[in-house]
Design an enzyme around this catalytic site. Structure first.
Site, PDB file in Angstrom:
ATOM      1  N   CYS A 133      -7.243  -1.211   7.170  1.00  0.00           N
ATOM      2  CA  CYS A 133      -6.056  -1.736   6.489  1.00  0.00           C
ATOM      3  C   CYS A 133      -5.235  -2.566   7.464  1.00  0.00           C
ATOM      4  O   CYS A 133      -4.962  -2.127   8.584  1.00  0.00           O
ATOM      5  CB  CYS A 133      -5.205  -0.603   5.913  1.00  0.00           C
ATOM      6  SG  CYS A 133      -3.770  -1.196   4.975  1.00  0.00           S
TER       7      CYS A 133
ATOM      8  N   ASP B  47      -8.392  -2.753   2.823  1.00  0.00           N
ATOM      9  CA  ASP B  47      -7.149  -3.114   2.145  1.00  0.00           C
ATOM     10  C   ASP B  47      -6.439  -4.058   3.114  1.00  0.00           C
ATOM     11  O   ASP B  47      -5.642  -3.639   3.943  1.00  0.00           O
ATOM     12  CB  ASP B  47      -6.319  -1.852   1.879  1.00  0.00           C
ATOM     13  CG  ASP B  47      -5.022  -2.148   1.130  1.00  0.00           C
ATOM     14  OD1 ASP B  47      -4.760  -3.325   0.842  1.00  0.00           O
ATOM     15  OD2 ASP B  47      -4.267  -1.200   0.862  1.00  0.00           O
TER      16      ASP B  47
ATOM     17  N   SER C 243       0.859  -1.185   0.000  1.00  0.00           N
ATOM     18  CA  SER C 243       0.000   0.000   0.000  1.00  0.00           C
ATOM     19  C   SER C 243       0.893   1.233   0.000  1.00  0.00           C
ATOM     20  O   SER C 243       1.809   1.341   0.824  1.00  0.00           O
ATOM     21  CB  SER C 243      -0.898   0.008   1.237  1.00  0.00           C
ATOM     22  OG  SER C 243      -1.687  -1.169   1.295  1.00  0.00           O
TER      23      SER C 243
ATOM     24  N   TRP D 278      -4.834  -8.149   4.215  1.00  0.00           N
ATOM     25  CA  TRP D 278      -4.088  -9.318   3.760  1.00  0.00           C
ATOM     26  C   TRP D 278      -4.056 -10.337   4.881  1.00  0.00           C
ATOM     27  O   TRP D 278      -4.297 -10.026   6.047  1.00  0.00           O
ATOM     28  CB  TRP D 278      -2.665  -8.909   3.373  1.00  0.00           C
ATOM     29  CG  TRP D 278      -1.921  -8.185   4.443  1.00  0.00           C
ATOM     30  CD1 TRP D 278      -1.218  -8.724   5.469  1.00  0.00           C
ATOM     31  CD2 TRP D 278      -1.834  -6.756   4.615  1.00  0.00           C
ATOM     32  NE1 TRP D 278      -0.682  -7.747   6.260  1.00  0.00           N
ATOM     33  CE2 TRP D 278      -1.036  -6.532   5.756  1.00  0.00           C
ATOM     34  CE3 TRP D 278      -2.333  -5.659   3.903  1.00  0.00           C
ATOM     35  CZ2 TRP D 278      -0.746  -5.245   6.220  1.00  0.00           C
ATOM     36  CZ3 TRP D 278      -2.030  -4.387   4.360  1.00  0.00           C
ATOM     37  CH2 TRP D 278      -1.251  -4.183   5.503  1.00  0.00           C
TER      38      TRP D 278
END
Length: 647
Positions: free
Chosen positions: A599, A644, A428, A646
């Site tokens: 995020c 965003d 990012s 992961w």
């Protein structure tokens, strides 16, 4: 007239479409941008193929699975081809029935929050808009996803559902691979049932041919001009020496590293801030986009493989596809050296998948070692357990496997054929193009720890970036990179409030957001409330960007700076705990049109943040749990709840 023609030629060269290849003559067949094939049907007819395996792949795994299925077809008396949907006209899918005993298989990865991969976007759009009749078209779908994400395997599920709605015949049930647990095991289990179902459907029998099938042949170049040898380029030969826009995954830009500093003040981790110079690249980015970087493997691991196999890594070779009709002429850019292939093109750091073990087993002279390798590649419960414990849990990469199986001595060319491609790493972007138009910032943590076998595992990209130190000797260190667009965007209206939740390196995109809010205020625009929830372990160790954030708070750019120091007290405190305490958030969300951004870790943090918002909606907004869940799902649909994350 000649001047006009010359100018037109120059204009075409620099502004031609990406699909048009650079016209250059070479004595070998390099990896160059592909021209879209007009018809995969005609290609299948011409090459006597009856199975096509399309892949939607972002990180290379779906492509790898597609290649394995296409290769497997030969063992079942069929002939397959793997195909990138971006290179073909999928509106011809209805013509597949013209080929006897044919079928289309789709290995479809889901990217981000339920989106198709970049190379499958056009196919996805076609499915949504078409009313083609697919009666007589046989198909099967295997989806690649991760259950930590809200819309698990959305692309695979949609592809399977939509093809059936259009009249296609589902030959075998949809497979759903979960990367959060064991994607490889899910694929093997599905594949073991898939092929018998295909044989039964078409009334054919397996050939019984279970030996290794080579896809590429080795060509050694003893006398070659080294200017014709790839040295790490992704597409065009010498593209790193003569850079030409536009820059993308096949043509990355070499950005100079202009900043590299450690962010944390203590602790045993290394968190870093990297700055890349994109001057003169014509690269544009927005806050929230991702930067993709192409790392190189650790030279110690590369040399270790060469020494273990007793080969000269500087031998110049090509691996040439035995199928002359295949689009994929080489598994990686050729001609090149083994050293370059292992350094730039092949993934040698991750644990090998079961197909690699199966193919390599024949080169183990010890019957017991060979038996165990074949067992790990099987679908038996015992084999799966052995693969899980000996390879995955022990985190053995290919060098560790070679070291721990002394009788295993594969030809290095076959090993290079089997290993997957080294993929770009995505980060990012931690900067705003309004403030830094010629610079892209990265915030990352270096991955390094000891495995169960007492080996040190080092993350490929983060250790490579860590060593890109800015020096005073005039030598510029560079990073091959490009920008991937994201839907993670600031509100169109600066006056909309924003609520940002980003513990650890999840703060990266919010540094860009906050800097852009500051720029908006400087431009005289009315900026809405800007609220940040950040989390770290200790205030005195890893409070990332502390000075900048506190200055933004004092300047009124940050309305609220909420920081959870998880380990500074007896009971751990995380961002979700701070969220629950702030009852005023409901008014911002429900009445003031606030946008929410999350995020970081998808497995735990993102879910816990979801739960915290549900509780706020229930307690302050008076919603039931079901209503709260629906409320925030609608916010996601409207683009007011963005993630965003992961795993």
């Amino acid at each position: 007239m000649k001047t006009i023609c010359f100018r037109l030629l120059i204009y075409w060269f620099f502004f031609r479409k990406k699909t048009e290849p650079v016209p250059e003559i070479k004595p070998f067949t390099p990896v160059t941008p592909q021209i879209r094939e007009t018809s995969f049907i005609e290609k299948m007819k011409k090459t006597n193929r009856n199975i096509v395996v399309f892949y939607g792949s972002q990180t290379g795994t779906a492509e790898e699975f597609a290649n394995r299925l296409a290769k497997d077809a030969q063992r079942y008396g069929m002939k397959g081809m793997a195909a990138d949907p971006e290179e073909y006209d999928l509106s011809e899918l209805s013509r597949l029935k013209e080929i006897p005993n044919s079928m289309a298989v789709f290995c479809m990865a889901t990217y981000g929050e339920g989106d198709p991969t970049d190379n499958a976007q056009e196919f996805y759009d076609w499915m949504q808009g078409t009313d083609d009749d697919l009666e007589g078209v046989n198909f099967a779908v295997f989806g690649l996803g991760n259950k930590t994400y809200e819309r698990f395997n959305a692309t695979g599920k949609y592809t399977d559902k939509r093809l059936a709605e259009l009249g296609g015949k589902r030959v075998f049930d949809l497979g759903l691979g979960d990367d959060d647990i064991n994607l490889e095991e899910d694929f093997i289990s599905w594949k073991e049932q898939f092929w018998p179902a295909v044989c039964e459907f078409f009334g054919v029998e397996a050939t019984g041919e279970d030996s290794s099938i080579r896809q590429f042949e080795l060509v050694v170049h003893n006398d070659i001009n080294m200017n014709q040898v790839y040295t790490g380029e992704m597409g065009r030969l010498k593209s790193f020496q003569t850079q030409k826009p536009p820059f993308d995954s096949k043509n990355p830009f070499l950005a100079t590293v202009t900043g590299n500093r450690k962010l944390n003040k203590g602790g045993n981790r290394h968190l870093m801030h990297i700055e890349l110079d994109i001057t003169d690249s014509k690269i544009r980015y927005d806050s929230g986009d991702h930067v993709a970087v192409y790392p190189t493997n650790d030279a110690a691991v590369v040399n270790g493989i060469g020494e273990r196999l007793g080969v000269d890594l500087d031998t110049v070779i090509s691996l040439k596809n035995l199928d002359e009709e295949s689009n994929k002429k080489h598994p990686f850019p050729c001609p090149t050296t083994y050293r370059t292939a292992l350094t730039h093109y092949l993934d040698i750091n991750n644990m090998p998948r079961t197909n690699v073990l199966y193919e390599l087993a024949q080169y183990a002279s010890d019957p017991k070692e060979q038996e165990n390798m074949r067992k790990m590649a099987s679908a038996s419960p015992e084999g799966k357990a052995l693969y899980q414990s000996w390879v995955l849990d022990s985190e053995r990469n290919i060098l560790a496997i070679l070291e721990d199986l002394p009788s295993l001595n594969p030809p290095i060319d076959h090993l290079c054929e089997l290993l997957p491609r080294l993929q770009a790493r995505y980060y990012s972007i931690a900067s705003s193009s309004k403030v830094y138009p010629t610079s892209i910032h990265i915030c990352a943590v270096v991955i390094e720890y000891t495995t169960k076998t007492e080996r040190v595992f080092k993350g490929v990209a983060t250790n490579w970036l860590k060593n890109k130190e800015v020096t005073d000797n005039g030598h510029k260190l560079t990073v091959p990179m490009y920008v991937r667009r994201s839907q993670f965007r600031l509100p169109f209206k600066p006056s909309n409030p924003i609520i940002m939740i980003g513990p650890g390196t999840g703060i990266a995109p919010f540094m860009g957001f906050i800097r852009e809010r500051a720029w908006q205020k400087e431009q005289g625009k009315e900026a809405g409330e800007t609220i940040l929830y950040f989390g770290c372990r200790h205030k005195n160790e890893d409070f990332l960007y502390q000075q900048e954030l506190e200055e933004f708070e004092r300047a009124g750019v940050l309305t609220q700076l909420n920081v959870a120091f998880s380990r500074d007290q007896e009971h751990k405190i995380y961002v979700q705990h701070l969220l629950k305490k702030n009852k005023q958030l409901w008014k911002l969300i429900h009445s003031n049109n606030a946008h929410i951004y999350v995020c970081g870790d998808a497995r735990n943090m993102a879910r816990d943040v979801h739960t915290a918002f549900y509780e706020i909606a229930e307690e302050v907004g008076g919603l039931t749990h079901t209503q709260a869940v629906d409320y925030f799902k609608k916010l996601m649909t409207k683009g007011r709840y963005s993630q965003d994350v992961w795993s």
